[in-house]
Design a protein around this motif. Structure first.
Motif, short mmCIF file in Angstrom:
data_model
loop_
_atom_site.label_atom_id
_atom_site.label_comp_id
_atom_site.label_asym_id
_atom_site.label_seq_id
_atom_site.Cartn_x
_atom_site.Cartn_y
_atom_site.Cartn_z
N THR A 9 0.86 -1.18 0.00
CA THR A 9 0.00 0.00 0.00
C THR A 9 0.89 1.23 0.00
OG1 THR A 9 -0.08 0.19 2.41
CG2 THR A 9 -1.78 -1.21 1.35
N LEU A 10 0.35 2.35 -0.42
CA LEU A 10 1.10 3.60 -0.42
C LEU A 10 1.57 3.92 1.01
CD1 LEU A 10 2.14 6.07 -1.93
CD2 LEU A 10 -0.10 7.14 -1.57
N ARG A 11 0.71 3.70 1.97
CA ARG A 11 1.05 3.98 3.37
C ARG A 11 2.25 3.17 3.83
NH1 ARG A 11 -0.87 1.32 8.15
NH2 ARG A 11 -0.41 2.58 9.95
N ASP A 12 2.22 1.85 3.61
CA ASP A 12 3.32 1.00 4.06
C ASP A 12 4.62 1.32 3.34
OD1 ASP A 12 1.65 -0.28 5.86
OD2 ASP A 12 1.40 -2.09 4.64
N SER A 14 5.47 4.13 1.93
CA SER A 14 5.94 5.45 2.35
C SER A 14 6.65 5.36 3.70
CB SER A 14 4.77 6.44 2.45
OG SER A 14 4.22 6.68 1.18
N TYR A 15 6.11 4.56 4.62
CA TYR A 15 6.75 4.36 5.92
C TYR A 15 8.14 3.75 5.74
CZ TYR A 15 8.01 2.27 10.35
OH TYR A 15 8.72 1.90 11.47
N ALA A 38 7.29 9.57 -0.38
CA ALA A 38 6.00 9.41 -1.06
C ALA A 38 6.19 9.13 -2.54
CB ALA A 38 5.13 10.64 -0.85
N ALA A 41 7.49 5.61 -3.01
CA ALA A 41 6.39 4.67 -2.77
C ALA A 41 5.43 4.62 -3.97
CB ALA A 41 5.64 5.05 -1.51
N ASN A 57 4.68 -4.90 11.47
CA ASN A 57 5.23 -3.62 11.07
C ASN A 57 5.89 -3.74 9.70
OD1 ASN A 57 5.73 -0.86 11.98
ND2 ASN A 57 7.89 -1.40 11.82
#
Length: 194
Positions: A9-12, A14-15, A38, A41, A57
């Motif tokens: 996912t974009l969120r994962d 990006s992290y 970002a 990602a 995580n």
């Protein structure tokens, strides 16, 4: 510590990109001008993209994207805890990602690794990739890289090379289950490869 592989996912991503291990940050810095977590990602979400989670995580992103018909680029990068995920990523690469890419008609999958990134070089060897050449001055500041590849006609290593197109018909369906987000349908894209 259980490791699991999930669709990216974009969120994962990006992290992970915001918390890169130093070797991966150095490799990305010398290939991309003005990148951000970002942007990295978003770029990685082209093609097939996965995340390795360690205890829930996100610690590593990896995948492959089609550059043109038959040519794919493999990539991976992660946090300092990525090393703990490598065995599961390797298993997934051989069981799912490689056959997914082969099922899409890949004749060649390339990966480039920073010449100073010993972990990446050893891992590509273990994945059955063939070291083709040194790319002198490939980085923005003249850094050297190595070009690796897997080809459909290669007989080296245990990799997707040994999966015939007829055998991948069932694998593609199985991979689609692992690819719940419908990844791989986006077409060409680029990613920092390893």
């Amino acid at each position: 510590m259980p490791t699991s592989i999930i669709p990216a996912t974009l969120r994962d991503l990006s992290y992970i990109a915001a918390n890169l291990r130093p070797e991966d940050r150095a490799e990305i810095d010398c290939q991309l001008d003005g990148w951000s977590p970002a942007l990295l990602a978003l770029t990685a979400l082209q093609g097939f993209a996965y995340v390795a989670e360690l205890d829930g995580n996100p610690e590593a992103g990896f995948g492959a994207a089609e550059q043109r018909s038959g040519l794919w680029i493999a990539w991976s990068w992660g946090t300092r805890r990525m090393k703990r995920c490598v065995p599961e990523i390797t298993r997934f690469f051989r069981a799912v990602l490689g056959p997914q890419v082969a099922a899409r008609g890949a004749w060649r999958v390339e990966a480039r690794a920073f010449a100073e990134n010993e972990l990446a070089l050893r891992w590509l060897d273990r994945l059955g990739a063939t070291r083709r050449c040194r790319l002198a001055g490939y980085g923005r500041n003249g850094e050297d890289f190595f070009l690796y590849d897997w080809t459909r006609t290669s007989n080296l290593g245990e990799s997707w090379n040994h999966v015939s197109l007829s055998e991948t018909a069932g694998t593609e369906a199985a991979a689609a289950g692992a690819d719940c987000a419908g990844q791989g349908r986006a077409g060409a894209g680029s990613g920092t490869s390893r």
